[in-house]
Design a protein around this motif. Structure first.
Motif, PDB file in Angstrom:
ATOM      1  N   ARG A  75       1.085 -17.629  10.675  1.00 46.18           N
ATOM      2  CA  ARG A  75       1.283 -16.530  11.614  1.00 46.18           C
ATOM      3  C   ARG A  75       1.384 -15.232  10.832  1.00 46.18           C
ATOM      4  N   ARG A  76       0.781 -14.172  11.350  1.00 49.68           N
ATOM      5  CA  ARG A  76       0.790 -12.866  10.696  1.00 49.68           C
ATOM      6  C   ARG A  76       1.819 -11.965  11.358  1.00 49.68           C
ATOM      7  N   MET A  77       2.438 -11.096  10.569  1.00 52.03           N
ATOM      8  CA  MET A  77       3.402 -10.149  11.093  1.00 52.03           C
ATOM      9  C   MET A  77       3.087  -8.762  10.562  1.00 52.03           C
ATOM     10  N   GLU A  78       3.470  -7.754  11.314  1.00 47.44           N
ATOM     11  CA  GLU A  78       3.230  -6.382  10.912  1.00 47.44           C
ATOM     12  C   GLU A  78       4.403  -5.882  10.095  1.00 47.44           C
ATOM     13  N   LEU A  79       4.114  -5.005   9.125  1.00 45.59           N
ATOM     14  CA  LEU A  79       5.150  -4.327   8.370  1.00 45.59           C
ATOM     15  C   LEU A  79       4.556  -3.072   7.777  1.00 45.59           C
ATOM     16  N   GLU A  80       5.413  -2.131   7.437  1.00 51.42           N
ATOM     17  CA  GLU A  80       4.962  -0.900   6.812  1.00 51.42           C
ATOM     18  C   GLU A  80       5.119  -1.032   5.320  1.00 51.42           C
ATOM     19  N   SER A  81       4.145  -0.519   4.567  1.00 56.38           N
ATOM     20  CA  SER A  81       4.220  -0.669   3.132  1.00 56.38           C
ATOM     21  C   SER A  81       3.232   0.238   2.436  1.00 56.38           C
ATOM     22  N   THR A  82       3.400   0.329   1.140  1.00 61.68           N
ATOM     23  CA  THR A  82       2.415   0.975   0.281  1.00 61.68           C
ATOM     24  C   THR A  82       2.008  -0.034  -0.764  1.00 61.68           C
ATOM     25  N   LEU A  83       0.905   0.217  -1.411  1.00 65.61           N
ATOM     26  CA  LEU A  83       0.373  -0.734  -2.376  1.00 65.61           C
ATOM     27  C   LEU A  83      -0.056   0.012  -3.620  1.00 65.61           C
ATOM     28  N   LEU A  84       0.382  -0.460  -4.770  1.00 68.93           N
ATOM     29  CA  LEU A  84      -0.082   0.048  -6.049  1.00 68.93           C
ATOM     30  C   LEU A  84      -1.031  -1.000  -6.574  1.00 68.93           C
ATOM     31  N   ILE A  85      -2.261  -0.627  -6.837  1.00 58.79           N
ATOM     32  CA  ILE A  85      -3.223  -1.636  -7.257  1.00 58.79           C
ATOM     33  C   ILE A  85      -3.755  -1.362  -8.656  1.00 58.79           C
ATOM     34  N   LYS A  86      -4.090  -2.441  -9.300  1.00 59.51           N
ATOM     35  CA  LYS A  86      -4.726  -2.392 -10.611  1.00 59.51           C
ATOM     36  C   LYS A  86      -5.728  -3.528 -10.626  1.00 59.51           C
ATOM     37  N   ARG A  87      -6.995  -3.182 -10.780  1.00 60.29           N
ATOM     38  CA  ARG A  87      -8.020  -4.204 -10.816  1.00 60.29           C
ATOM     39  C   ARG A  87      -7.916  -4.951 -12.137  1.00 60.29           C
ATOM     40  N   MET A  88      -7.917  -6.277 -12.075  1.00 61.73           N
ATOM     41  CA  MET A  88      -7.632  -7.089 -13.259  1.00 61.73           C
ATOM     42  C   MET A  88      -8.821  -7.232 -14.210  1.00 61.73           C
ATOM     43  N   ASP A  89     -10.047  -7.032 -13.738  1.00 64.79           N
ATOM     44  CA  ASP A  89     -11.189  -7.238 -14.626  1.00 64.79           C
ATOM     45  C   ASP A  89     -11.762  -5.943 -15.193  1.00 64.79           C
ATOM     46  N   ARG A  90     -11.038  -4.839 -15.047  1.00 63.03           N
ATOM     47  CA  ARG A  90     -11.472  -3.560 -15.592  1.00 63.03           C
ATOM     48  C   ARG A  90     -10.311  -2.877 -16.280  1.00 63.03           C
ATOM     49  N   ALA A  91     -10.608  -2.211 -17.381  1.00 63.51           N
ATOM     50  CA  ALA A  91      -9.576  -1.472 -18.097  1.00 63.51           C
ATOM     51  C   ALA A  91      -9.226  -0.210 -17.315  1.00 63.51           C
ATOM     52  N   GLY A  92      -8.044   0.269 -17.544  1.00 63.42           N
ATOM     53  CA  GLY A  92      -7.627   1.510 -16.890  1.00 63.42           C
ATOM     54  C   GLY A  92      -6.216   1.407 -16.376  1.00 63.42           C
ATOM     55  N   ASP A  93      -5.692   2.554 -16.079  1.00 57.74           N
ATOM     56  CA  ASP A  93      -4.331   2.616 -15.568  1.00 57.74           C
ATOM     57  C   ASP A  93      -4.300   2.228 -14.095  1.00 57.74           C
ATOM     58  N   PRO A  94      -3.185   1.635 -13.680  1.00 59.09           N
ATOM     59  CA  PRO A  94      -3.058   1.345 -12.250  1.00 59.09           C
ATOM     60  C   PRO A  94      -3.042   2.656 -11.470  1.00 59.09           C
ATOM     61  N   ARG A  95      -3.474   2.601 -10.245  1.00 58.43           N
ATOM     62  CA  ARG A  95      -3.440   3.789  -9.401  1.00 58.43           C
ATOM     63  C   ARG A  95      -2.859   3.419  -8.053  1.00 58.43           C
ATOM     64  N   GLN A  96      -2.192   4.368  -7.473  1.00 55.08           N
ATOM     65  CA  GLN A  96      -1.614   4.134  -6.157  1.00 55.08           C
ATOM     66  C   GLN A  96      -2.664   4.430  -5.110  1.00 55.08           C
ATOM     67  N   VAL A  97      -2.780   3.539  -4.171  1.00 54.30           N
ATOM     68  CA  VAL A  97      -3.717   3.680  -3.063  1.00 54.30           C
ATOM     69  C   VAL A  97      -2.898   3.660  -1.787  1.00 54.30           C
ATOM     70  N   ASN A  98      -3.110   4.645  -0.948  1.00 52.17           N
ATOM     71  CA  ASN A  98      -2.415   4.676   0.334  1.00 52.17           C
ATOM     72  C   ASN A  98      -3.072   3.679   1.269  1.00 52.17           C
ATOM     73  N   ILE A  99      -2.266   2.794   1.808  1.00 52.74           N
ATOM     74  CA  ILE A  99      -2.770   1.782   2.729  1.00 52.74           C
ATOM     75  C   ILE A  99      -1.860   1.692   3.942  1.00 52.74           C
ATOM     76  N   GLU A 100      -2.375   1.068   4.961  1.00 48.28           N
ATOM     77  CA  GLU A 100      -1.576   0.733   6.131  1.00 48.28           C
ATOM     78  C   GLU A 100      -1.671  -0.774   6.304  1.00 48.28           C
ATOM     79  N   VAL A 101      -0.565  -1.465   6.062  1.00 45.78           N
ATOM     80  CA  VAL A 101      -0.547  -2.916   6.217  1.00 45.78           C
ATOM     81  C   VAL A 101      -0.586  -3.228   7.703  1.00 45.78           C
ATOM     82  N   THR A 102      -1.562  -4.020   8.104  1.00 51.05           N
ATOM     83  CA  THR A 102      -1.691  -4.378   9.519  1.00 51.05           C
ATOM     84  C   THR A 102      -1.054  -5.715   9.812  1.00 51.05           C
ATOM     85  N   ASP A 103      -1.037  -6.594   8.824  1.00 52.03           N
ATOM     86  CA  ASP A 103      -0.380  -7.887   8.996  1.00 52.03           C
ATOM     87  C   ASP A 103      -0.166  -8.530   7.638  1.00 52.03           C
TER      88      ASP A 103
END
Length: 112
Positions: free
Chosen positions: A8-36
């Motif tokens: 079962r899926r539930m809604e919540l509010e959140s932000t996500l900091l992402i870092k792609r694992m197969d590429r070099a570079g610093d993590p970056r914050q991406v604004n997202i809207e969690v839907t479930d």
């Protein structure tokens, strides 16, 4: 559309900091809207293009303001006019964090 979710899926509010694992570079914050979210994955909206099949490191802030560290594999992308809708599965999430999500789900079910 056929339902393919295992949990079962539930809604919540959140932000996500992402870092792609197969590429070099610093993590970056991406604004997202969690839907479930469920104990196996998360759905969210984002204005930035991510790659299907890619694994991203994430720090997901949940309803208790705790931060869950998890790896997300993008398994679904829907291109909307001004936004992308993503479906991702958790990879290697700790049992403790899975339990946190399951506990919230149980409490949320009781309040319905």
């Amino acid at each position: 559309m056929e339902e393919r979710r295992k949990n079962r899926r539930m809604e919540l509010e959140s932000t996500l900091l992402i870092k792609r694992m197969d590429r070099a570079g610093d993590p970056r914050q991406v604004n997202i809207e969690v839907t479930d979210a469920s104990k196996t994955g998360v759905g969210f909206l984002c204005s930035e293009k991510l790659d299907i099949g890619a694994v991203y490191e994430s720090y997901l802030t949940i309803w208790t303001q705790e931060v869950l560290h998890a790896f997300l594999e993008i398994v679904r992308i829907v291109d909307r006019e001004d936004m992308y809708e993503y479906g991702a599965i958790f990879i290697g999430m700790s049992e403790q964090d899975v339990s946190r999500i399951a506990a919230y789900d149980m409490i949320d079910n009781m309040s319905e």
